[in-house]
Scaffold this motif. Structure first.
Motif, mmCIF file in Angstrom:
data_model
loop_
_atom_site.group_PDB
_atom_site.id
_atom_site.type_symbol
_atom_site.label_atom_id
_atom_site.label_comp_id
_atom_site.label_asym_id
_atom_site.label_seq_id
_atom_site.Cartn_x
_atom_site.Cartn_y
_atom_site.Cartn_z
ATOM 1 N N LYS A 1 11.246 -3.832 13.520
ATOM 2 C CA LYS A 1 10.927 -5.065 12.783
ATOM 3 C C LYS A 1 9.736 -4.862 11.838
ATOM 4 O O LYS A 1 9.717 -5.379 10.729
ATOM 5 C CB LYS A 1 10.646 -6.193 13.779
ATOM 6 N N GLU A 2 8.745 -4.103 12.298
ATOM 7 C CA GLU A 2 7.573 -3.855 11.456
ATOM 8 C C GLU A 2 7.974 -3.084 10.195
ATOM 9 O O GLU A 2 7.477 -3.354 9.103
ATOM 10 C CB GLU A 2 6.518 -3.070 12.234
ATOM 11 N N ASP A 3 8.890 -2.143 10.355
ATOM 12 C CA ASP A 3 9.382 -1.371 9.216
ATOM 13 C C ASP A 3 10.084 -2.299 8.213
ATOM 14 O O ASP A 3 9.981 -2.112 7.002
ATOM 15 C CB ASP A 3 10.338 -0.276 9.709
ATOM 16 N N ILE A 4 10.761 -3.316 8.738
ATOM 17 C CA ILE A 4 11.413 -4.299 7.846
ATOM 18 C C ILE A 4 10.334 -5.026 7.043
ATOM 19 O O ILE A 4 10.451 -5.177 5.825
ATOM 20 C CB ILE A 4 12.258 -5.334 8.640
ATOM 21 N N SER B 1 -0.871 -9.336 10.508
ATOM 22 C CA SER B 1 -0.385 -8.014 10.875
ATOM 23 C C SER B 1 -1.499 -7.109 11.410
ATOM 24 O O SER B 1 -2.669 -7.382 11.244
ATOM 25 C CB SER B 1 0.272 -7.373 9.661
ATOM 26 N N ASN B 2 -1.084 -6.020 12.024
ATOM 27 C CA ASN B 2 -2.064 -5.085 12.599
ATOM 28 C C ASN B 2 -2.676 -4.184 11.517
ATOM 29 O O ASN B 2 -2.247 -4.195 10.364
ATOM 30 C CB ASN B 2 -1.407 -4.245 13.700
ATOM 31 N N LYS B 3 -3.654 -3.410 11.921
ATOM 32 C CA LYS B 3 -4.440 -2.595 10.984
ATOM 33 C C LYS B 3 -3.566 -1.595 10.216
ATOM 34 O O LYS B 3 -3.691 -1.440 9.007
ATOM 35 C CB LYS B 3 -5.526 -1.855 11.767
ATOM 36 N N GLU B 4 -2.676 -0.935 10.939
ATOM 37 C CA GLU B 4 -1.806 0.081 10.316
ATOM 38 C C GLU B 4 -0.923 -0.552 9.237
ATOM 39 O O GLU B 4 -0.745 -0.006 8.155
ATOM 40 C CB GLU B 4 -0.921 0.706 11.407
ATOM 41 N N LEU B 5 -0.412 -1.719 9.558
ATOM 42 C CA LEU B 5 0.436 -2.439 8.607
ATOM 43 C C LEU B 5 -0.378 -2.871 7.387
ATOM 44 O O LEU B 5 0.071 -2.747 6.251
ATOM 45 C CB LEU B 5 1.055 -3.665 9.302
ATOM 46 N N ARG B 6 -1.596 -3.334 7.633
ATOM 47 C CA ARG B 6 -2.461 -3.756 6.519
ATOM 48 C C ARG B 6 -2.759 -2.592 5.580
ATOM 49 O O ARG B 6 -2.835 -2.755 4.379
ATOM 50 C CB ARG B 6 -3.766 -4.363 7.055
ATOM 51 N N GLN B 7 -2.915 -1.393 6.149
ATOM 52 C CA GLN B 7 -3.172 -0.205 5.309
ATOM 53 C C GLN B 7 -1.979 0.074 4.397
ATOM 54 O O GLN B 7 -2.146 0.408 3.229
ATOM 55 C CB GLN B 7 -3.469 1.014 6.191
ATOM 56 N N VAL C 1 0.346 -0.544 -1.393
ATOM 57 C CA VAL C 1 1.219 -1.174 -2.381
ATOM 58 C C VAL C 1 0.382 -1.938 -3.405
ATOM 59 O O VAL C 1 0.651 -1.902 -4.602
ATOM 60 C CB VAL C 1 2.232 -2.135 -1.693
ATOM 61 N N LEU C 2 -0.671 -2.611 -2.916
ATOM 62 C CA LEU C 2 -1.485 -3.447 -3.799
ATOM 63 C C LEU C 2 -2.333 -2.645 -4.782
ATOM 64 O O LEU C 2 -2.775 -3.191 -5.789
ATOM 65 C CB LEU C 2 -2.400 -4.351 -2.969
ATOM 66 N N VAL D 1 7.217 -4.071 6.300
ATOM 67 C CA VAL D 1 6.580 -3.160 5.329
ATOM 68 C C VAL D 1 7.521 -2.928 4.151
ATOM 69 O O VAL D 1 7.119 -3.012 2.987
ATOM 70 C CB VAL D 1 6.196 -1.811 5.988
ATOM 71 N N SER D 2 8.786 -2.658 4.441
ATOM 72 C CA SER D 2 9.771 -2.388 3.383
ATOM 73 C C SER D 2 9.959 -3.610 2.492
ATOM 74 O O SER D 2 10.063 -3.490 1.268
ATOM 75 C CB SER D 2 11.119 -1.993 3.995
#
Length: 196
Positions: free
Chosen positions: A50-53, A111-117, A122-123, A55-56
């Motif tokens: 789900k997290e990959d979804i 979201s968690n730290k890894e996801l925020r990175q 992207v930003l 991020v993608s």
């Protein structure tokens, strides 16, 4: 490349809707699959989890978002025109897709730290557009020279971001696009050389 597979876009679009309506934590992969009209197992051909979804989804949607902002600002001559177009395009794109606005402004914040990175990666491209406009604004004597460019970038992005978040929190009851000119004016006057 998985992005070119026919069901990829279907799943991404379904995920935006499901996450906006249910919140990220309550959005099971099975709900996303059902909304996309695919079997649960099909999702795992495209995404690890789900997290990959999430991020993608962000990479895909923000990629398009940033591309549009690059095109629109590049088509303008002066830094002032470019900044107005940046503000307008930012508001216009998020007001055109209220589900995406909810996901970017609310769900991605939890979201968690890894996801925020990954999101910050992207930003970077968007922040580079802001940096370019600020640089041109300084060269054109529209903006004052003695400012920390990173602080200016944070101020511009933060203003746009918070304006959209407020609009989302107020259940999008007003037309955010109508605020573009006023936000632009506030930014330009806040950054300009004080007249002596």
């Amino acid at each position: 490349m998985k992005k070119n597979k026919p069901k990829y876009k279907q799943i991404i679009d379904a995920a935006v809707e499901v996450i906006a309506e249910n919140g990220y934590h309550s959005s099971q992969v099975s709900k996303i699959a059902k909304k996309a009209g695919v079997a649960d197992g099909t999702i795992y051909l495209y995404f690890k989890n789900k997290e990959d979804i999430l991020v993608s989804l962000f990479q895909d949607k923000m990629g398009q978002f940033i591309e549009k902002i690059e095109q629109e600002t590049n088509a303008r001559q002066t830094a002032e025109e470019k900044l107005l177009k940046l503000v307008e395009t930012h508001f216009e794109q998020l007001s055109a897709d209220h589900h995406l606005a909810i996901v970017t402004q609310l769900e991605l914040r939890q979201s968690n730290k890894e996801l925020r990175q990954k999101i910050n990666e992207v930003l970077k491209r968007y922040l580079a557009v802001i940096d370019q406009i600020v640089e041109e604004g300084v060269e054109e004597n529209l903006f004052r020279r003695n400012m920390d460019p990173r602080l200016v970038r944070q101020m511009i992005f933060g203003t746009l971001d918070e304006t959209v978040t407020n609009w989302v929190m107020k259940e999008q009851r007003y037309n955010i696009f109508e605020q573009a000119e006023e936000v632009h004016t506030l930014l330009v006057h806040g950054l300009s050389e004080p007249s002596s």
